[in-house]
Design a protein around this motif. Structure first.
Motif, PDB file in Angstrom:
ATOM      1  N   LEU A  26      46.303  41.744  -1.578  1.00 59.77           N
ATOM      2  CA  LEU A  26      45.894  41.878  -2.969  1.00 59.77           C
ATOM      3  C   LEU A  26      44.519  42.522  -3.098  1.00 59.77           C
ATOM      4  O   LEU A  26      44.276  43.299  -4.014  1.00 59.77           O
ATOM      5  CB  LEU A  26      45.897  40.515  -3.661  1.00 59.77           C
ATOM      6  CG  LEU A  26      47.213  39.735  -3.595  1.00 59.77           C
ATOM      7  CD1 LEU A  26      47.040  38.355  -4.212  1.00 59.77           C
ATOM      8  CD2 LEU A  26      48.332  40.508  -4.266  1.00 59.77           C
ATOM      9  N   VAL A  27      43.618  42.159  -2.192  1.00 64.32           N
ATOM     10  CA  VAL A  27      42.247  42.679  -2.181  1.00 64.32           C
ATOM     11  C   VAL A  27      41.823  42.813  -0.726  1.00 64.32           C
ATOM     12  O   VAL A  27      42.081  41.918   0.086  1.00 64.32           O
ATOM     13  CB  VAL A  27      41.266  41.713  -2.893  1.00 64.32           C
ATOM     14  CG1 VAL A  27      39.834  42.202  -2.768  1.00 64.32           C
ATOM     15  CG2 VAL A  27      41.650  41.502  -4.342  1.00 64.32           C
ATOM     16  N   GLU A  28      41.163  43.920  -0.413  1.00 62.39           N
ATOM     17  CA  GLU A  28      40.622  44.072   0.949  1.00 62.39           C
ATOM     18  C   GLU A  28      39.328  44.864   0.875  1.00 62.39           C
ATOM     19  O   GLU A  28      39.287  45.953   0.299  1.00 62.39           O
ATOM     20  CB  GLU A  28      41.627  44.771   1.860  1.00 62.39           C
ATOM     21  CG  GLU A  28      41.183  44.789   3.300  1.00 62.39           C
ATOM     22  CD  GLU A  28      42.298  45.167   4.264  1.00 62.39           C
ATOM     23  OE1 GLU A  28      42.166  44.827   5.451  1.00 62.39           O
ATOM     24  OE2 GLU A  28      43.284  45.790   3.831  1.00 62.39           O
ATOM     25  N   ILE A  65      42.376  39.176   0.747  1.00 60.02           N
ATOM     26  CA  ILE A  65      43.163  38.172   0.042  1.00 60.02           C
ATOM     27  C   ILE A  65      44.617  38.609   0.087  1.00 60.02           C
ATOM     28  O   ILE A  65      44.934  39.752  -0.263  1.00 60.02           O
ATOM     29  CB  ILE A  65      42.691  38.014  -1.419  1.00 60.02           C
ATOM     30  CG1 ILE A  65      41.207  37.631  -1.451  1.00 60.02           C
ATOM     31  CG2 ILE A  65      43.546  36.970  -2.144  1.00 60.02           C
ATOM     32  CD1 ILE A  65      40.610  37.608  -2.851  1.00 60.02           C
ATOM     33  N   GLU A  66      45.480  37.693   0.538  1.00 64.91           N
ATOM     34  CA  GLU A  66      46.901  37.993   0.673  1.00 64.91           C
ATOM     35  C   GLU A  66      47.747  36.987  -0.096  1.00 64.91           C
ATOM     36  O   GLU A  66      47.415  35.802  -0.149  1.00 64.91           O
ATOM     37  CB  GLU A  66      47.329  37.918   2.142  1.00 64.91           C
ATOM     38  CG  GLU A  66      46.670  38.920   3.044  1.00 64.91           C
ATOM     39  CD  GLU A  66      47.097  38.764   4.492  1.00 64.91           C
ATOM     40  OE1 GLU A  66      46.743  39.647   5.283  1.00 64.91           O
ATOM     41  OE2 GLU A  66      47.760  37.768   4.857  1.00 64.91           O
ATOM     42  N   ARG A  67      48.836  37.474  -0.685  1.00 59.02           N
ATOM     43  CA  ARG A  67      49.904  36.602  -1.173  1.00 59.02           C
ATOM     44  C   ARG A  67      50.979  36.647  -0.101  1.00 59.02           C
ATOM     45  O   ARG A  67      51.413  37.726   0.331  1.00 59.02           O
ATOM     46  CB  ARG A  67      50.490  37.082  -2.489  1.00 59.02           C
ATOM     47  CG  ARG A  67      51.632  36.151  -2.964  1.00 59.02           C
ATOM     48  CD  ARG A  67      52.398  36.684  -4.129  1.00 59.02           C
ATOM     49  NE  ARG A  67      53.389  37.661  -3.688  1.00 59.02           N
ATOM     50  CZ  ARG A  67      54.454  38.029  -4.402  1.00 59.02           C
ATOM     51  NH1 ARG A  67      54.644  37.525  -5.600  1.00 59.02           N
ATOM     52  NH2 ARG A  67      55.299  38.923  -3.949  1.00 59.02           N
ATOM     53  N   ILE A  68      51.404  35.476   0.339  1.00 60.23           N
ATOM     54  CA  ILE A  68      52.441  35.370   1.373  1.00 60.23           C
ATOM     55  C   ILE A  68      53.599  34.586   0.765  1.00 60.23           C
ATOM     56  O   ILE A  68      53.388  33.542   0.147  1.00 60.23           O
ATOM     57  CB  ILE A  68      51.902  34.662   2.629  1.00 60.23           C
ATOM     58  CG1 ILE A  68      50.661  35.391   3.161  1.00 60.23           C
ATOM     59  CG2 ILE A  68      52.988  34.558   3.702  1.00 60.23           C
ATOM     60  CD1 ILE A  68      49.855  34.592   4.156  1.00 60.23           C
ATOM     61  N   VAL A  69      54.807  35.090   0.932  1.00 60.14           N
ATOM     62  CA  VAL A  69      56.002  34.404   0.449  1.00 60.14           C
ATOM     63  C   VAL A  69      56.882  34.088   1.654  1.00 60.14           C
ATOM     64  O   VAL A  69      57.221  34.982   2.444  1.00 60.14           O
ATOM     65  CB  VAL A  69      56.779  35.258  -0.580  1.00 60.14           C
ATOM     66  CG1 VAL A  69      58.021  34.506  -1.056  1.00 60.14           C
ATOM     67  CG2 VAL A  69      55.891  35.646  -1.753  1.00 60.14           C
ATOM     68  N   SER A  70      57.219  32.816   1.793  1.00 58.13           N
ATOM     69  CA  SER A  70      58.083  32.348   2.883  1.00 58.13           C
ATOM     70  C   SER A  70      59.337  31.740   2.274  1.00 58.13           C
ATOM     71  O   SER A  70      59.259  31.044   1.261  1.00 58.13           O
ATOM     72  CB  SER A  70      57.376  31.272   3.711  1.00 58.13           C
ATOM     73  OG  SER A  70      56.100  31.680   4.134  1.00 58.13           O
ATOM     74  N   THR A  71      60.464  31.987   2.886  1.00 51.70           N
ATOM     75  CA  THR A  71      61.722  31.376   2.450  1.00 51.70           C
ATOM     76  C   THR A  71      62.379  30.718   3.656  1.00 51.70           C
ATOM     77  O   THR A  71      63.318  31.244   4.245  1.00 51.70           O
ATOM     78  CB  THR A  71      62.670  32.404   1.794  1.00 51.70           C
ATOM     79  OG1 THR A  71      62.890  33.478   2.705  1.00 51.70           O
ATOM     80  CG2 THR A  71      62.081  32.965   0.506  1.00 51.70           C
ATOM     81  N   VAL A 125      42.849  33.601   1.915  1.00 53.31           N
ATOM     82  CA  VAL A 125      41.600  34.343   1.824  1.00 53.31           C
ATOM     83  C   VAL A 125      40.969  34.342   3.214  1.00 53.31           C
ATOM     84  O   VAL A 125      40.657  33.284   3.757  1.00 53.31           O
ATOM     85  CB  VAL A 125      40.642  33.719   0.786  1.00 53.31           C
ATOM     86  CG1 VAL A 125      39.337  34.502   0.721  1.00 53.31           C
ATOM     87  CG2 VAL A 125      41.300  33.631  -0.581  1.00 53.31           C
ATOM     88  N   PHE A 126      40.810  35.530   3.781  1.00 54.32           N
ATOM     89  CA  PHE A 126      40.228  35.702   5.108  1.00 54.32           C
ATOM     90  C   PHE A 126      38.796  36.191   4.956  1.00 54.32           C
ATOM     91  O   PHE A 126      38.532  37.107   4.178  1.00 54.32           O
ATOM     92  CB  PHE A 126      41.044  36.714   5.909  1.00 54.32           C
ATOM     93  CG  PHE A 126      42.474  36.301   6.125  1.00 54.32           C
ATOM     94  CD1 PHE A 126      42.845  35.567   7.242  1.00 54.32           C
ATOM     95  CD2 PHE A 126      43.442  36.628   5.193  1.00 54.32           C
ATOM     96  CE1 PHE A 126      44.168  35.177   7.433  1.00 54.32           C
ATOM     97  CE2 PHE A 126      44.771  36.244   5.385  1.00 54.32           C
ATOM     98  CZ  PHE A 126      45.128  35.522   6.502  1.00 54.32           C
TER      99      PHE A 126
END
Length: 111
Positions: free
Chosen positions: A25-27, A33-39, A107-108
């Motif tokens: 999302l932002v770097e 900043i990442e959005r991670i989706v797990s299923t 957020v890294f």
């Protein structure tokens, strides 16, 4: 200069994925900043994340369990739970909810 763009972290959530979905999302040089989706995803057997940077992570939807190589007790995260994972603290995803997408915000930042 670009104009602000409105986005929603819960839009276009897939219900089934072959692998986790990671959207940066932002770097900048100082932060990512990442959005991670797990299923229902988890780390491969024997795999441990060992990251150069520290990570603050929150589960926005769903559930997951993180395990740590140093013997820290496993952490089950539910909606709203967050924690900081220091740089080089080896960790893995033991499981994520299979009944609904698990949405993470990570957020890294420098150690």
């Amino acid at each position: 200069m670009s104009k602000p763009a409105l986005a929603n972290l819960f839009s276009d959530l897939p219900t089934s994925l072959a692998a986790e979905l990671v959207n940066v999302l932002v770097e900048t040089p100082a932060i990512r900043i990442e959005r991670i989706v797990s299923t229902g995803h988890c780390s491969e057997p024997g795999f441990w994340y060992d990251q150069e940077e520290s990570e603050w992570v929150i589960v926005l939807q769903g559930e997951a369990q993180l395990c740590f190589a140093d013997g820290t007790p496993p952490k089950t995260l539910c909606t709203g739970d967050h924690l900081i994972i220091p740089a080089h603290q080896k960790h893995r995803i033991e499981w994520t909810s299979a009944s609904e997408p698990t949405v993470w915000l990570a957020v890294f930042f420098p150690a």
